[in-house]
Write a protein that holds these residues in place. Structure first.
Motif, mmCIF file in Angstrom:
data_model
loop_
_atom_site.group_PDB
_atom_site.id
_atom_site.type_symbol
_atom_site.label_atom_id
_atom_site.label_comp_id
_atom_site.label_asym_id
_atom_site.label_seq_id
_atom_site.Cartn_x
_atom_site.Cartn_y
_atom_site.Cartn_z
ATOM 1 N N PHE A 488 -23.580 12.427 2.548
ATOM 2 C CA PHE A 488 -24.385 13.635 2.776
ATOM 3 C C PHE A 488 -25.578 13.285 3.653
ATOM 4 O O PHE A 488 -26.281 12.309 3.389
ATOM 5 C CB PHE A 488 -24.843 14.190 1.421
ATOM 6 N N GLY A 489 -25.797 14.068 4.704
ATOM 7 C CA GLY A 489 -26.933 13.818 5.584
ATOM 8 C C GLY A 489 -26.511 13.617 7.022
ATOM 9 O O GLY A 489 -25.335 13.709 7.380
ATOM 10 N N HIS A 490 -27.486 13.291 7.864
ATOM 11 C CA HIS A 490 -27.231 13.204 9.311
ATOM 12 C C HIS A 490 -26.465 11.955 9.720
ATOM 13 O O HIS A 490 -26.014 11.852 10.863
ATOM 14 C CB HIS A 490 -28.566 13.253 10.066
ATOM 15 N N LYS A 491 -26.290 10.983 8.812
ATOM 16 C CA LYS A 491 -25.571 9.759 9.158
ATOM 17 C C LYS A 491 -24.089 9.811 8.801
ATOM 18 O O LYS A 491 -23.376 8.834 8.972
ATOM 19 C CB LYS A 491 -26.220 8.556 8.457
ATOM 20 N N VAL A 492 -23.631 10.951 8.309
ATOM 21 C CA VAL A 492 -22.232 11.074 7.889
ATOM 22 C C VAL A 492 -21.306 10.955 9.100
ATOM 23 O O VAL A 492 -21.548 11.548 10.145
ATOM 24 C CB VAL A 492 -22.005 12.427 7.180
ATOM 25 N N ASN A 493 -20.250 10.168 8.951
ATOM 26 C CA ASN A 493 -19.238 10.015 9.994
ATOM 27 C C ASN A 493 -18.306 11.227 9.955
ATOM 28 O O ASN A 493 -17.645 11.474 8.951
ATOM 29 C CB ASN A 493 -18.443 8.719 9.755
ATOM 30 N N LEU A 494 -18.243 11.976 11.049
ATOM 31 C CA LEU A 494 -17.437 13.199 11.067
ATOM 32 C C LEU A 494 -15.952 12.914 10.888
ATOM 33 O O LEU A 494 -15.214 13.766 10.392
ATOM 34 C CB LEU A 494 -17.670 13.959 12.376
ATOM 35 N N SER A 495 -15.490 11.729 11.266
ATOM 36 C CA SER A 495 -14.074 11.397 11.073
ATOM 37 C C SER A 495 -13.737 11.335 9.584
ATOM 38 O O SER A 495 -12.611 11.627 9.179
ATOM 39 C CB SER A 495 -13.736 10.060 11.747
ATOM 40 N N MET A 496 -14.725 10.951 8.750
ATOM 41 C CA MET A 496 -14.517 10.951 7.297
ATOM 42 C C MET A 496 -14.293 12.370 6.795
ATOM 43 O O MET A 496 -13.439 12.619 5.940
ATOM 44 C CB MET A 496 -15.728 10.312 6.602
ATOM 45 N N VAL A 497 -15.050 13.321 7.338
ATOM 46 C CA VAL A 497 -14.899 14.714 6.924
ATOM 47 C C VAL A 497 -13.518 15.238 7.325
ATOM 48 O O VAL A 497 -12.892 15.996 6.587
ATOM 49 C CB VAL A 497 -16.007 15.584 7.561
ATOM 50 N N LYS A 498 -13.016 14.786 8.487
ATOM 51 C CA LYS A 498 -11.721 15.252 8.967
ATOM 52 C C LYS A 498 -10.559 14.645 8.189
ATOM 53 O O LYS A 498 -9.538 15.294 7.992
ATOM 54 C CB LYS A 498 -11.567 14.911 10.456
ATOM 55 N N SER A 499 -10.701 13.408 7.751
ATOM 56 C CA SER A 499 -9.554 12.684 7.196
ATOM 57 C C SER A 499 -9.584 12.524 5.683
ATOM 58 O O SER A 499 -8.670 11.941 5.113
ATOM 59 C CB SER A 499 -9.469 11.294 7.847
ATOM 60 N N ASN A 500 -10.626 13.005 4.988
ATOM 61 C CA ASN A 500 -10.693 12.784 3.538
ATOM 62 C C ASN A 500 -9.594 13.562 2.821
ATOM 63 O O ASN A 500 -9.238 14.664 3.226
ATOM 64 C CB ASN A 500 -12.084 13.167 2.995
ATOM 65 N N PRO A 501 -9.049 12.996 1.735
ATOM 66 C CA PRO A 501 -7.919 13.618 1.050
ATOM 67 C C PRO A 501 -8.334 14.819 0.215
ATOM 68 O O PRO A 501 -9.507 15.070 -0.035
ATOM 69 C CB PRO A 501 -7.391 12.489 0.154
ATOM 70 N N VAL A 502 -7.321 15.555 -0.225
ATOM 71 C CA VAL A 502 -7.531 16.708 -1.102
ATOM 72 C C VAL A 502 -8.072 16.224 -2.439
ATOM 73 O O VAL A 502 -7.699 15.151 -2.934
ATOM 74 C CB VAL A 502 -6.198 17.472 -1.308
ATOM 75 N N CYS A 503 -8.987 16.973 -3.025
ATOM 76 C CA CYS A 503 -9.557 16.603 -4.335
ATOM 77 C C CYS A 503 -8.809 17.336 -5.445
ATOM 78 O O CYS A 503 -8.657 18.560 -5.423
ATOM 79 C CB CYS A 503 -11.043 16.962 -4.385
ATOM 80 N N ARG A 504 -8.347 16.567 -6.416
ATOM 81 C CA ARG A 504 -7.727 17.142 -7.603
ATOM 82 C C ARG A 504 -8.282 16.406 -8.813
ATOM 83 O O ARG A 504 -7.924 15.255 -9.076
ATOM 84 C CB ARG A 504 -6.197 17.004 -7.567
ATOM 85 N N LEU A 505 -9.191 17.041 -9.543
ATOM 86 C CA LEU A 505 -9.729 16.439 -10.749
ATOM 87 C C LEU A 505 -8.654 16.424 -11.828
ATOM 88 O O LEU A 505 -7.697 17.199 -11.804
ATOM 89 C CB LEU A 505 -10.947 17.225 -11.248
ATOM 90 N N GLN A 506 -8.808 15.517 -12.822
ATOM 91 C CA GLN A 506 -7.799 15.367 -13.871
ATOM 92 C C GLN A 506 -7.943 16.509 -14.868
ATOM 93 O O GLN A 506 -8.441 16.327 -15.984
ATOM 94 C CB GLN A 506 -7.956 14.015 -14.554
ATOM 95 N N LEU A 507 -7.553 17.694 -14.449
ATOM 96 C CA LEU A 507 -7.737 18.872 -15.286
ATOM 97 C C LEU A 507 -6.868 18.798 -16.527
ATOM 98 O O LEU A 507 -5.669 18.532 -16.458
ATOM 99 C CB LEU A 507 -7.405 20.135 -14.496
ATOM 100 N N GLN A 508 -7.491 19.004 -17.668
ATOM 101 C CA GLN A 508 -6.789 19.015 -18.939
ATOM 102 C C GLN A 508 -7.154 20.278 -19.697
ATOM 103 O O GLN A 508 -8.275 20.771 -19.620
ATOM 104 C CB GLN A 508 -7.149 17.779 -19.778
ATOM 105 N N GLN A 509 -6.202 20.801 -20.446
ATOM 106 C CA GLN A 509 -6.441 22.015 -21.235
ATOM 107 C C GLN A 509 -7.169 21.669 -22.529
ATOM 108 O O GLN A 509 -7.014 20.606 -23.063
ATOM 109 C CB GLN A 509 -5.110 22.716 -21.538
#
Length: 509
Positions: A488-509
């Motif tokens: 987070f911030g002005h030093k973030v590498n934009l390629s990281m934003v483009k290539s980061n994977p989908v987030c799926r938390l370990q959702l449990q009922q």
């Protein structure tokens, strides 16, 4: 004019490509094969890159066969190429020094930058030495030399293999660099011909009507070819994790609070939360205060008086803080330090509209005047959950926390008593980290004090349980980021934003 020039350039390029292709097929017809396309390119004064493209094109028509050959070698730097004709720097230094010697200043003036490198190398080779005195003088230590570096560079230029130790030494001196060269061995293919027949790519209406499709050769579809990458934006990891947390809250029946006011008054940010005006968190070194607009007067007057009275003299079972509460301090505008300021507004509105059980949550940005390092920023995101109902106890808070964290895959929780100005009791939340194999703090929680709730107009039997955690910490853990400035911030590498994977938390009922 520019369009005309571009058209002429494209036409000339197509003509050149056709000429090279014709010559390559003619050579294949005569010799049956071309062992090295580099040799063919050099003999005909063609660009090898153009030949490589033509080879791939003819290969798709099955007119030729090809085998790609990769050679690893060395390429000479501009300095090394000058050594081929003029000799190495050390040899030139040696040759510049006469038998009687030469002043060091004169040698440097004569050879310039070559003297700096050459004299040092010549001393290492024990060809030259420096006699110190009133005038430092360079003298010969031998009568004759063999310029080994020049011989080594000539060998590399001719394509001969050199010893690894020699190559490493020359590479260290930046005289050579690694080079990978590719060429093709080309032969006749199953559909070889002296002229390329253009294959049809589409079955047209005219072909069907006239029946010409029966004699037409069609280009085969390449089902392994990658499609055109779709253009579009990319979602930041923080927003992906935020979405997951938001869905968890909604699934638990929570309502999202409006958090679009980054600028808040000290009254709602501190005073309404029963946080004394002399508290260290209200100092300039912890909080960003606004210069314009510097103050705010948007407070319900009767509620303001009740908050003031509670701070100064207590009430609702409290003795208060017994200090001189100042309106000027409450009027100061600031960048909100926590989203609990939004919770205080929502709870006040709930009390004025007529109490009803409610569940609120927020996930948004807060600001604190902190030193920036690997784990801290002056702005970050806070996740907050609030439940308001009659008869809530500490057991309800603990049970809710277990339910909330279980939905993100955290099942091992511990709680430690803590102090917060506006909650009592208060608890720090700890979870067992399986990778670190230790308990780590993941959030804070507590029950809002009566001194905060009852001045709002809440019934005395109503309790509010709440908890909060940062959005950045779980995101860093999920994406393996160890420096918050990379997230987070002005030093973030934009390629990281483009290539980061989908987030799926370990959702449990």
């Amino acid at each position: 004019e520019r369009t005309c020039d571009l058209t002429i350039s494209l036409t000339m390029a197509d003509d050149l490509k056709a000429a090279v292709e014709k010559q390559l097929l003619k050579t294949l017809d005569a010799d049956a094969c071309i062992d090295d396309t580099r040799v063919f390119a050099k003999a005909n004064n063609f660009d090898h890159k153009l030949i490589a493209g033509i080879v791939k094109s003819l290969l798709s028509y099955e007119m030729i066969t090809s085998e790609e050959v990769t050679l690893n070698g060395w390429t000479l730097s501009a300095e090394a190429k000058s050594f081929l004709t003029e000799g190495s720097a050390e040899a030139r230094c040696f040759n510049a020094v006469p038998a009687e010697g030469l002043a060091l200043d004169q040698l440097k003036a004569q050879l310039g930058k070559v003297a700096d490198v050459g004299f040092k190398q010549a001393m290492v080779q024990k060809w030259l030495a420096l006699e110190k005195g009133e005038v430092p003088t360079v003298v010969r230590k031998t009568d004759a030399i063999v310029d080994i570096v020049q011989d080594q560079l000539k060998a590399i230029e001719s394509g001969a293999e050199v010893d690894k130790k020699v190559a490493d030494t020359l590479k260290k001196r930046k005289l050579i660099s690694a080079m990978t060269e590719k060429f093709f061995k080309v032969g006749k293919g199953a559909k070889f011909a002296l002229e390329k027949v253009k294959l049809a790519t589409d079955l047209t209406q005219d072909m069907i009507i006239k029946g010409t499709w029966k004699q037409t050769q069609f280009k085969e579809y390449n089902f392994n070819a990658k499609g055109q990458p779709p253009a579009g934006g990319h979602v930041h990891p923080l927003l992906k994790v935020r979405k997951e947390f938001r869905e968890i809250f909604i699934s638990m029946g929570f309502e999202e609070m409006p958090t679009n006011n980054f600028v808040e008054s000290s009254f709602w940010n501190f005073d309404a939360l029963f946080q004394p005006q002399q508290h260290p968190a209200r100092d300039a070194h912890d909080t960003f205060f606004m210069t314009a607009p510097q103050t705010s007067n948007c407070f319900p007057p009767d509620y303001l008086e009740r908050v003031k009275e509670t701070h100064m003299h207590g009430g609702y079972g409290s003795i208060g803080y017994n200090y001189d509460w100042k309106l000027a301090e409450a009027q100061k505008n600031l960048m909100r330090t926590h989203t609990t300021a939004v919770s205080s507004r929502m709870l006040y509105k709930l009390a004025q509209d007529g109490f009803r059980p409610a569940k609120y949550f927020s996930i948004d940005r807060v600001f604190r005047n902190e030193a920036v390092d690997r784990t801290h920023l002056a702005e970050f995101h806070q996740i907050e959950g609030v439940i308001c109902d009659k008869g809530l106890t500490l057991s309800d808070l603990i049970g809710t926390l277990h339910q909330f964290f279980r939905k993100i895959g955290i099942t091992q929780l511990r709680f430690k008593p803590a102090y917060n100005p506006y909650t009592e009791p208060s608890m720090e939340i700890f979870s067992f980290h399986p990778q670190l194999k230790k308990w780590v703090e993941i959030g804070n929680s507590g029950m809002f004090r009566p001194e905060m709730m009852e001045p709002m107009g809440m019934p005395a039997d109503v309790s509010v349980i709440a908890w909060g955690l940062s959005l950045e910490r779980p995101t860093m853990i999920l994406y393996g980021i160890d420096n918050i400035r990379d997230l987070f911030g002005h030093k973030v590498n934009l390629s990281m934003v483009k290539s980061n994977p989908v987030c799926r938390l370990q959702l449990q009922q």
